[in-house]
Motif scaffolding. Structure first.
Motif, PDB file in Angstrom:
ATOM      1  N   GLU A 126       0.751  -1.264   0.066  1.00  0.00           N
ATOM      2  CA  GLU A 126       0.021   0.024   0.030  1.00  0.00           C
ATOM      3  C   GLU A 126       0.960   1.308  -0.093  1.00  0.00           C
ATOM      4  OE1 GLU A 126      -4.324   1.461   1.838  1.00  0.00           O
ATOM      5  OE2 GLU A 126      -3.116  -0.358   2.560  1.00  0.00           O
ATOM      6  N   GLN A 127       1.727   1.236  -0.793  1.00  0.00           N
ATOM      7  CA  GLN A 127       2.956   2.489  -0.939  1.00  0.00           C
ATOM      8  C   GLN A 127       2.283   3.380  -1.530  1.00  0.00           C
ATOM      9  OE1 GLN A 127       6.549   1.379  -3.071  1.00  0.00           O
ATOM     10  NE2 GLN A 127       7.337   3.535  -2.974  1.00  0.00           N
ATOM     11  N   TYR A 128       1.186   3.256  -2.405  1.00  0.00           N
ATOM     12  CA  TYR A 128       0.553   4.378  -3.148  1.00  0.00           C
ATOM     13  C   TYR A 128      -1.144   3.821  -2.989  1.00  0.00           C
ATOM     14  CZ  TYR A 128       5.208   5.123  -5.301  1.00  0.00           C
ATOM     15  OH  TYR A 128       6.455   5.243  -5.197  1.00  0.00           O
ATOM     16  N   HIS A 129      -1.723   5.130  -3.143  1.00  0.00           N
ATOM     17  CA  HIS A 129      -3.157   4.895  -3.088  1.00  0.00           C
ATOM     18  C   HIS A 129      -3.718   5.205  -4.458  1.00  0.00           C
ATOM     19  CE1 HIS A 129      -2.597   5.656   1.336  1.00  0.00           C
ATOM     20  NE2 HIS A 129      -3.379   4.479   1.455  1.00  0.00           N
ATOM     21  N   LEU A 130      -3.135   6.029  -4.902  1.00  0.00           N
ATOM     22  CA  LEU A 130      -3.345   6.469  -6.446  1.00  0.00           C
ATOM     23  C   LEU A 130      -2.316   6.885  -7.350  1.00  0.00           C
ATOM     24  CD1 LEU A 130      -5.966   7.928  -7.741  1.00  0.00           C
ATOM     25  CD2 LEU A 130      -5.123   9.986  -7.231  1.00  0.00           C
ATOM     26  N   CYS A 131      -2.615   6.321  -8.696  1.00  0.00           N
ATOM     27  CA  CYS A 131      -1.569   6.663  -9.579  1.00  0.00           C
ATOM     28  C   CYS A 131      -2.195   7.690 -10.674  1.00  0.00           C
ATOM     29  CB  CYS A 131      -1.439   5.303 -10.244  1.00  0.00           C
ATOM     30  SG  CYS A 131      -0.043   5.587 -11.721  1.00  0.00           S
ATOM     31  N   LEU A 132      -1.419   8.789 -11.122  1.00  0.00           N
ATOM     32  CA  LEU A 132      -2.140   9.610 -11.792  1.00  0.00           C
ATOM     33  C   LEU A 132      -1.186   9.133 -13.132  1.00  0.00           C
ATOM     34  CD1 LEU A 132      -2.006  12.971 -10.004  1.00  0.00           C
ATOM     35  CD2 LEU A 132      -3.809  11.591 -10.396  1.00  0.00           C
ATOM     36  N   THR A 133      -1.984   8.516 -14.085  1.00  0.00           N
ATOM     37  CA  THR A 133      -1.050   7.751 -15.014  1.00  0.00           C
ATOM     38  C   THR A 133      -0.636   8.576 -16.261  1.00  0.00           C
ATOM     39  OG1 THR A 133      -3.123   7.246 -16.777  1.00  0.00           O
ATOM     40  CG2 THR A 133      -2.796   5.757 -14.531  1.00  0.00           C
ATOM     41  N   HIS A 134      -0.107   7.911 -17.256  1.00  0.00           N
ATOM     42  CA  HIS A 134       0.242   8.566 -18.526  1.00  0.00           C
ATOM     43  C   HIS A 134      -0.908   8.584 -19.380  1.00  0.00           C
ATOM     44  CE1 HIS A 134       2.094   8.836 -22.474  1.00  0.00           C
ATOM     45  NE2 HIS A 134       3.007   9.358 -21.950  1.00  0.00           N
ATOM     46  N   ALA A 135      -1.011   9.207 -20.421  1.00  0.00           N
ATOM     47  CA  ALA A 135      -2.190   9.435 -21.300  1.00  0.00           C
ATOM     48  C   ALA A 135      -2.462   8.022 -21.798  1.00  0.00           C
ATOM     49  CB  ALA A 135      -2.116  10.279 -22.454  1.00  0.00           C
ATOM     50  N   ASN A 136      -1.356   7.274 -22.256  1.00  0.00           N
ATOM     51  CA  ASN A 136      -1.656   5.895 -22.741  1.00  0.00           C
ATOM     52  C   ASN A 136      -0.656   4.780 -22.649  1.00  0.00           C
ATOM     53  OD1 ASN A 136       0.153   7.246 -24.431  1.00  0.00           O
ATOM     54  ND2 ASN A 136      -0.519   6.267 -26.513  1.00  0.00           N
ATOM     55  N   VAL A 137       0.450   5.376 -22.354  1.00  0.00           N
ATOM     56  CA  VAL A 137       1.486   4.324 -22.133  1.00  0.00           C
ATOM     57  C   VAL A 137       1.466   3.707 -20.617  1.00  0.00           C
ATOM     58  CG1 VAL A 137       4.048   3.863 -21.613  1.00  0.00           C
ATOM     59  CG2 VAL A 137       3.307   5.411 -23.493  1.00  0.00           C
ATOM     60  N   GLY A 138       1.349   2.227 -20.746  1.00  0.00           N
ATOM     61  CA  GLY A 138       1.353   1.708 -19.186  1.00  0.00           C
ATOM     62  C   GLY A 138      -0.283   1.304 -18.621  1.00  0.00           C
ATOM     63  N   VAL A 139      -1.185   2.125 -19.482  1.00  0.00           N
ATOM     64  CA  VAL A 139      -2.444   2.116 -19.057  1.00  0.00           C
ATOM     65  C   VAL A 139      -3.059   0.723 -19.177  1.00  0.00           C
ATOM     66  CG1 VAL A 139      -4.876   2.791 -19.304  1.00  0.00           C
ATOM     67  CG2 VAL A 139      -2.994   4.560 -19.269  1.00  0.00           C
ATOM     68  N   TRP A 140      -2.957   0.033 -20.361  1.00  0.00           N
ATOM     69  CA  TRP A 140      -3.412  -1.237 -20.389  1.00  0.00           C
ATOM     70  C   TRP A 140      -2.673  -2.322 -19.461  1.00  0.00           C
ATOM     71  CZ3 TRP A 140      -6.893  -4.499 -21.191  1.00  0.00           C
ATOM     72  CH2 TRP A 140      -6.616  -5.995 -21.495  1.00  0.00           C
ATOM     73  N   ASP A 141      -1.561  -1.961 -19.334  1.00  0.00           N
ATOM     74  CA  ASP A 141      -0.439  -2.895 -18.550  1.00  0.00           C
ATOM     75  C   ASP A 141      -0.976  -2.865 -17.189  1.00  0.00           C
ATOM     76  OD1 ASP A 141       1.498  -4.296 -17.875  1.00  0.00           O
ATOM     77  OD2 ASP A 141       3.099  -2.860 -17.657  1.00  0.00           O
ATOM     78  N   LEU A 142      -1.589  -1.633 -16.798  1.00  0.00           N
ATOM     79  CA  LEU A 142      -2.215  -1.453 -15.169  1.00  0.00           C
ATOM     80  C   LEU A 142      -3.526  -2.435 -15.054  1.00  0.00           C
ATOM     81  CD1 LEU A 142      -1.241   2.275 -14.408  1.00  0.00           C
ATOM     82  CD2 LEU A 142      -0.167   0.156 -13.354  1.00  0.00           C
ATOM     83  N   ILE A 143      -4.254  -2.318 -16.265  1.00  0.00           N
ATOM     84  CA  ILE A 143      -5.567  -2.851 -16.226  1.00  0.00           C
ATOM     85  C   ILE A 143      -5.433  -4.188 -16.140  1.00  0.00           C
ATOM     86  CG2 ILE A 143      -7.747  -3.005 -17.469  1.00  0.00           C
ATOM     87  CD1 ILE A 143      -7.573  -0.135 -18.440  1.00  0.00           C
ATOM     88  N   SER A 144      -4.691  -4.877 -17.257  1.00  0.00           N
ATOM     89  CA  SER A 144      -4.636  -6.201 -17.431  1.00  0.00           C
ATOM     90  C   SER A 144      -3.845  -7.118 -16.295  1.00  0.00           C
ATOM     91  CB  SER A 144      -3.866  -6.639 -18.687  1.00  0.00           C
ATOM     92  OG  SER A 144      -2.571  -5.997 -18.784  1.00  0.00           O
ATOM     93  N   SER A 145      -3.045  -6.461 -15.447  1.00  0.00           N
ATOM     94  CA  SER A 145      -2.386  -7.010 -14.257  1.00  0.00           C
ATOM     95  C   SER A 145      -3.275  -7.030 -13.272  1.00  0.00           C
ATOM     96  CB  SER A 145      -0.949  -6.181 -14.327  1.00  0.00           C
ATOM     97  OG  SER A 145      -1.235  -4.823 -13.896  1.00  0.00           O
ATOM     98  N   ASN A 146      -4.142  -6.752 -12.909  1.00  0.00           N
ATOM     99  CA  ASN A 146      -5.021  -6.550 -11.810  1.00  0.00           C
ATOM    100  C   ASN A 146      -4.570  -5.707 -10.878  1.00  0.00           C
ATOM    101  OD1 ASN A 146      -7.267  -8.167 -12.979  1.00  0.00           O
ATOM    102  ND2 ASN A 146      -5.596 -10.170 -12.625  1.00  0.00           N
TER     103      ASN A 146
END
Length: 482
Positions: A129-149
């Motif tokens: 629980e190091q982070y509660h929120l990630c302010l993501t890139h516009a597209n890079v890494g977004v699918w990676d975060l979603i698909s990795s649960n």
């Protein structure tokens, strides 16, 4: 997030906000003043007039990881007041959240856009629980975060009032992965998109008398179309150095980067790269006659003598700088308007044009190049996280006002027409599934950048799609529709 936030409401909210913070510190008043607590808009619902969460004392920290090249830290976190209106508004937002919820905001800049998703996923996988929120890139890494649960579903997050005008529920629903809403967007995110800067001096001396309506009236009357933009741009061109060649030393009707800014003309024309069909399947929707016509118009526009639109590989010293005062229009990232303040240029802002007047019922559309508010899947206290996100969003109106004034280089009251345009832009933000999932392996990224690539490669869209679209369709079916 309602389509048109009232400028007056923002100004009043900014004033009341600072006053209420002092009051809270003095007497413990449990009624916060935030984004919509002004009561002066007949369109406001009762749910907008007060926060959806009760005052609490969580005695907790709320940790945010922010993508620095998308989310500039100074717009989202401040360690202290420094008598700068933007910083002070950000700081007071944090202090109001702390006073109302007993939550301290902690902010960390991600290392870089290529590794931030891995860093965030690793944190989640360890349950730290190091982070509660990630302010993501516009597209890079977004699918990676979603698909990795790695992300928490907003549908299951208590305390969030997505019907409030400071949340953009439409964008969140559009970006949902099937029925799971992993990507959040509210006024806290401060929109990053592309709009059109215009030189008011050139406009007043060379254009105004040659058009029937002012640029602002065109926008307000839904007459600001692609053809109008092209026509007005054509009114300004001059070979300033007299060498018989139009280059970076001359005067133009339109200048700008012929890369990311060009992509948004697709969404502005009421089209998307990818959508979901009636069965819920993800499908490419870019391959149609309207896209072909749009690219052909923009290709001719780029080739015209009155424009200087350059590919991203062109060196800096071969570009036209809008700050030099030799261009009527420029395609410009909202964040970079701040750079114009010291130029001495008298400038205004315009939205991207509609495709044609038949689009009036849909209106203007602006592709968001901002990242998302993604909640970590390993949170142990969803109530605290949900309440904090709600109050950060609720308290964001004064920050938005300060942001406007930073972008415009003037008080909102001194540039009301431009502030209204920013309202219109903020209220017409859209996402595109082609953006959200562009980093899936193969082809989708090529569709997102189809306009600038077709123009730069002198390629017909039908040929370009044949080379890239089929591959993208297979990736979509394999990874999203299976």
């Amino acid at each position: 997030m309602k389509k048109f936030i009232k400028i007056l409401s923002l100004c009043l909210a900014a004033l009341i906000f600072s006053m209420s913070f002092v009051a809270c510190a003095d007497d413990g008043d449990e009624t916060p003043t935030g984004s919509s607590d002004t009561g002066n808009s007949e369109n406001e619902s009762d749910t907008d007039l007060a926060p959806s969460v009760d005052k609490n004392n969580y005695d907790a920290e709320f940790s945010i990881m922010g993508m620095g090249d998308i989310f500039r830290e100074e717009y989202f976190y401040a360690e202290e007041n420094n008598y700068n209106e933007m910083t002070d508004a950000v700081y007071l937002r944090q202090e109001n959240v702390k006073d109302y919820l007993g939550v301290e905001i902690i902010y960390t800049n991600a290392t870089d856009f290529q590794t931030y998703a891995t860093e965030f996923k690793t944190s989640v996988s360890t349950g730290s629980e190091q982070y509660h929120l990630c302010l993501t890139h516009a597209n890079v890494g977004v699918w990676d975060l979603i698909s990795s649960n790695a992300l928490y579903d907003y549908n299951n997050l208590p305390g969030i009032n997505l019907d409030a005008d400071y949340w953009n529920k439409e964008m969140m629903e559009e970006a949902a992965y099937k029925d799971q809403m992993f990507l959040g967007y509210s006024d806290y995110a401060l929109a990053s998109t592309y709009i059109i800067a215009f030189n008011k001096t050139i406009y007043e001396t060379e254009v105004a008398e040659n058009i029937e309506s002012s640029l602002y009236d065109m926008v307000n009357n839904y007459e600001w179309t692609l053809d109008q933009m092209i026509s007005i741009s054509s009114m300004v061109s001059e070979d300033l150095d007299g060498n018989g060649v139009y280059d970076e030393k001359d005067k133009y009707g339109m200048v700008g980067l012929m890369w990311v800014p060009m992509c948004g003309f697709l969404q502005a024309s009421n089209m998307n790269v990818m959508e979901r069909d009636n069965s819920g399947n993800y499908v490419l929707t870019i391959n149609n006659e309207k896209t072909i016509d749009l690219i052909e118009k923009l290709d001719a526009f780029v080739d015209a003598d009155y424009t200087y639109l350059y590919f991203h590989t062109v060196p800096e010293d071969q570009r036209v700088d809008f700050k030099d005062g030799t261009a009527l229009f420029e395609l410009r990232d909202t964040y970079t308007f701040i750079d114009l303040k010291e130029s001495g240029i008298k400038f205004g802002v315009l939205p991207y044009p509609m495709y044609d007047t038949a689009q009036k019922d849909v209106g203007y559309r602006h592709l968001s190049w901002n990242g998302w508010m993604a909640v970590a899947a390993d949170i142990s206290d969803p109530d605290m996280v949900g309440d904090t996100l709600e109050m950060l969003s609720y308290y964001s109106a004064p920050v938005t006002t300060a942001f406007y004034e930073n972008l415009l280089g003037a008080k909102v009251s001194d540039a009301p027409e431009d502030a209204e345009i920013l309202d219109l832009v903020w209220g017409s933000l859209v996402t595109d599934l082609g953006m959200v999932y562009s980093t899936l392996d193969g082809g989708i990224d090529a569709m997102l950048y189809a306009i600038p690539r077709c123009i730069n490669e002198n390629a017909a869209f039908t040929r370009y799609y044949a080379a890239n679209g089929n591959r993208a369709e297979k990736v979509i079916d394999r990874q999203l529709n299976s």
